[in-house]
Design a protein around this motif. Structure first.
Motif, PDB file in Angstrom:
ATOM      1  N   ARG A 132       0.834  -1.295   0.005  1.00 42.43           N
ATOM      2  CA  ARG A 132       0.096  -0.136   0.155  1.00 42.43           C
ATOM      3  C   ARG A 132       0.826   1.136   0.056  1.00 42.43           C
ATOM      4  N   VAL A 133       0.577   2.171  -1.029  1.00 44.94           N
ATOM      5  CA  VAL A 133       1.490   3.275  -1.057  1.00 44.94           C
ATOM      6  C   VAL A 133       0.564   4.422  -1.107  1.00 44.94           C
ATOM      7  N   ILE A 134       0.828   5.629  -0.070  1.00 43.36           N
ATOM      8  CA  ILE A 134      -0.048   6.686   0.024  1.00 43.36           C
ATOM      9  C   ILE A 134       0.827   7.880  -0.454  1.00 43.36           C
ATOM     10  N   ILE A 135       0.362   8.585  -1.461  1.00 43.07           N
ATOM     11  CA  ILE A 135       1.182   9.688  -1.940  1.00 43.07           C
ATOM     12  C   ILE A 135       0.381  10.955  -1.762  1.00 43.07           C
ATOM     13  N   ALA A 136       1.095  11.836  -1.089  1.00 45.39           N
ATOM     14  CA  ALA A 136       0.500  13.352  -0.917  1.00 45.39           C
ATOM     15  C   ALA A 136       1.185  14.239  -1.721  1.00 45.39           C
ATOM     16  N   SER A 178      -3.986   1.649  -2.665  1.00 46.97           N
ATOM     17  CA  SER A 178      -3.086   2.787  -2.676  1.00 46.97           C
ATOM     18  C   SER A 178      -3.933   4.078  -2.734  1.00 46.97           C
ATOM     19  N   LYS A 179      -3.379   5.386  -2.484  1.00 46.92           N
ATOM     20  CA  LYS A 179      -4.110   6.433  -2.399  1.00 46.92           C
ATOM     21  C   LYS A 179      -3.048   7.549  -3.113  1.00 46.92           C
ATOM     22  N   VAL A 180      -3.726   8.571  -3.565  1.00 48.57           N
ATOM     23  CA  VAL A 180      -3.038   9.693  -4.129  1.00 48.57           C
ATOM     24  C   VAL A 180      -3.826  10.943  -3.883  1.00 48.57           C
ATOM     25  N   ILE A 181      -3.441  11.826  -2.787  1.00 56.57           N
ATOM     26  CA  ILE A 181      -3.997  12.992  -2.593  1.00 56.57           C
ATOM     27  C   ILE A 181      -3.084  14.321  -2.675  1.00 56.57           C
ATOM     28  N   ALA A 182      -3.724  15.415  -2.526  1.00 57.64           N
ATOM     29  CA  ALA A 182      -3.178  16.704  -2.873  1.00 57.64           C
ATOM     30  C   ALA A 182      -3.419  17.365  -1.270  1.00 57.64           C
ATOM     31  N   PHE A 183      -2.315  18.164  -0.874  1.00 61.90           N
ATOM     32  CA  PHE A 183      -2.427  18.745   0.397  1.00 61.90           C
ATOM     33  C   PHE A 183      -2.132  20.452   0.007  1.00 61.90           C
ATOM     34  N   SER A 184      -3.282  21.410   0.365  1.00 57.81           N
ATOM     35  CA  SER A 184      -3.001  22.708   0.128  1.00 57.81           C
ATOM     36  C   SER A 184      -2.405  23.360   1.537  1.00 57.81           C
ATOM     37  N   PRO A 185      -1.257  23.656   1.797  1.00 55.25           N
ATOM     38  CA  PRO A 185      -0.505  24.320   3.225  1.00 55.25           C
ATOM     39  C   PRO A 185      -1.131  25.546   3.727  1.00 55.25           C
ATOM     40  N   GLY A 186      -1.546  26.344   2.617  1.00 55.35           N
ATOM     41  CA  GLY A 186      -1.676  27.789   2.954  1.00 55.35           C
ATOM     42  C   GLY A 186      -0.406  28.254   3.316  1.00 55.35           C
ATOM     43  N   ILE A 187      -0.567  29.617   3.880  1.00 51.76           N
ATOM     44  CA  ILE A 187       0.807  30.506   3.980  1.00 51.76           C
ATOM     45  C   ILE A 187       1.434  30.062   5.386  1.00 51.76           C
ATOM     46  N   MET A 188       2.757  29.605   4.968  1.00 48.33           N
ATOM     47  CA  MET A 188       3.625  29.357   6.177  1.00 48.33           C
ATOM     48  C   MET A 188       4.748  30.354   6.203  1.00 48.33           C
ATOM     49  N   LEU A 232      -3.008  13.599   8.306  1.00 42.54           N
ATOM     50  CA  LEU A 232      -3.816  13.242   7.228  1.00 42.54           C
ATOM     51  C   LEU A 232      -3.310  12.129   6.519  1.00 42.54           C
ATOM     52  N   VAL A 233      -2.137  11.722   6.154  1.00 42.62           N
ATOM     53  CA  VAL A 233      -1.515  10.762   5.539  1.00 42.62           C
ATOM     54  C   VAL A 233      -1.701   9.461   6.120  1.00 42.62           C
ATOM     55  N   LEU A 234      -1.646   9.601   7.656  1.00 39.57           N
ATOM     56  CA  LEU A 234      -1.538   8.413   8.251  1.00 39.57           C
ATOM     57  C   LEU A 234      -3.067   7.981   8.668  1.00 39.57           C
ATOM     58  N   ALA A 235      -4.085   8.582   8.297  1.00 35.96           N
ATOM     59  CA  ALA A 235      -5.357   8.325   8.548  1.00 35.96           C
ATOM     60  C   ALA A 235      -6.037   7.223   7.599  1.00 35.96           C
ATOM     61  N   ASP A 236      -6.847   6.413   7.967  1.00 36.86           N
ATOM     62  CA  ASP A 236      -7.519   5.396   7.288  1.00 36.86           C
ATOM     63  C   ASP A 236      -8.497   5.703   6.319  1.00 36.86           C
ATOM     64  N   ASN A 237      -9.010   6.874   6.641  1.00 38.09           N
ATOM     65  CA  ASN A 237     -10.173   7.294   5.650  1.00 38.09           C
ATOM     66  C   ASN A 237      -9.922   8.104   4.528  1.00 38.09           C
ATOM     67  N   LEU A 238      -8.712   8.097   3.777  1.00 42.34           N
ATOM     68  CA  LEU A 238      -8.367   9.041   2.913  1.00 42.34           C
ATOM     69  C   LEU A 238      -9.365   8.907   1.388  1.00 42.34           C
TER      70      LEU A 238
END
Length: 250
Positions: A132-136, A178-188, A232-238
């Motif tokens: 299982r591969v999770i890509i963010a 496997s899952k592929v998601i995107a993550f928008s981090p806002g302003i840091m 988020l990436v460690l969650a089971d419900n992506l």
């Protein structure tokens, strides 16, 4: 064993995400041009595995070579593999017609081509090995609206979003785990923000707005944003192909 491969892990969001993955006992593989020495210390403290690979993500040859080697090692005994395509560049910041062609090529390679090549390789290995591969893929709000002076950054992030949604659809339709998601981090508060604030008003009309973010304390710390990303990436419900926004997670 669980592995986390993180690009751009030498500083900012990538370094913070690596620290927090190590704290979870996950073996971290950092990929960047320079190594963050504090990650090795954090790994020893957490009793977690850690290795660094030097790679210029603007070089397609280096990306293929380094990540092929990483995959060969990781998929020997991986229980789960997390890939965070975090590395990114914002330059060139300039008006169309004034763009530096070499900076355009670097931006496209680092922000778009490298994440696609890495995702393609790891999903291929996932299918071959049943791992299982999770890509963010780290994206930006700039991928959803035009910003004067940011034509290339906006374009590459918009393309990352579409790639993520399409790859996610394909995984879902194939019944893959496997899952592929995107993550928008806002302003840091990162080095990228320093680059933005140093722009001229001629190149970037909204530069004063970004200077005010810093002066008003509106920039989140990379540690805070990385906490949301790692959780988020460690969650089971992506949800495959979804673009997650940090404001919805904190």
């Amino acid at each position: 064993m669980k592995y986390a491969i993180i690009t751009g892990a030498s500083r900012g969001l990538g370094a913070s995400a690596a620290q927090q993955m190590l704290a979870e006992g996950i073996h971290v593989i950092s990929v960047s041009r320079n190594e963050n020495s504090s990650l090795k210390q954090a790994a020893e403290k957490a009793g977690a595995g850690y290795i660094h690979h030097s790679c210029d993500l603007s070089s397609e040859v280096q990306v293929q070579s380094v990540f092929t080697a990483i995959a060969a090692d990781v998929f020997k005994n991986a229980e789960a593999v997390y890939v965070i395509n975090n590395a990114g560049v914002i330059e060139p910041i300039d008006m169309t017609g004034e763009l530096d062609s070499s900076l355009v090529q670097t931006n496209v390679q680092v922000n778009l081509t490298a994440p696609i090549l890495i995702s393609n390789l790891f999903l291929q290995k996932a299918k071959e090995t049943g791992t299982r591969v999770i890509i963010a893929n780290v994206t930006s709000g700039a991928g959803e609206r035009p910003i004067q002076g940011w034509s290339i950054y906006c374009s590459t992030k918009a393309a990352v979003n579409m790639f993520t949604m399409t790859a996610g659809l394909e995984l879902e339709n194939s019944g893959s785990s496997s899952k592929v998601i995107a993550f928008s981090p806002g302003i840091m508060d990162t080095d990228m923000q320093v680059t933005i604030r140093s722009s001229s008003e001629e190149s970037f009309a909204d530069v004063d707005t970004f200077r005010n973010y810093k002066e008003s304390g509106s920039l989140r710390s990379p540690d805070t944003v990385a906490g949301a990303l790692v959780k988020l990436v460690l969650a089971d419900n992506l949800e495959n192909g979804k673009i997650y926004k940090v404001n919805d997670l904190l």
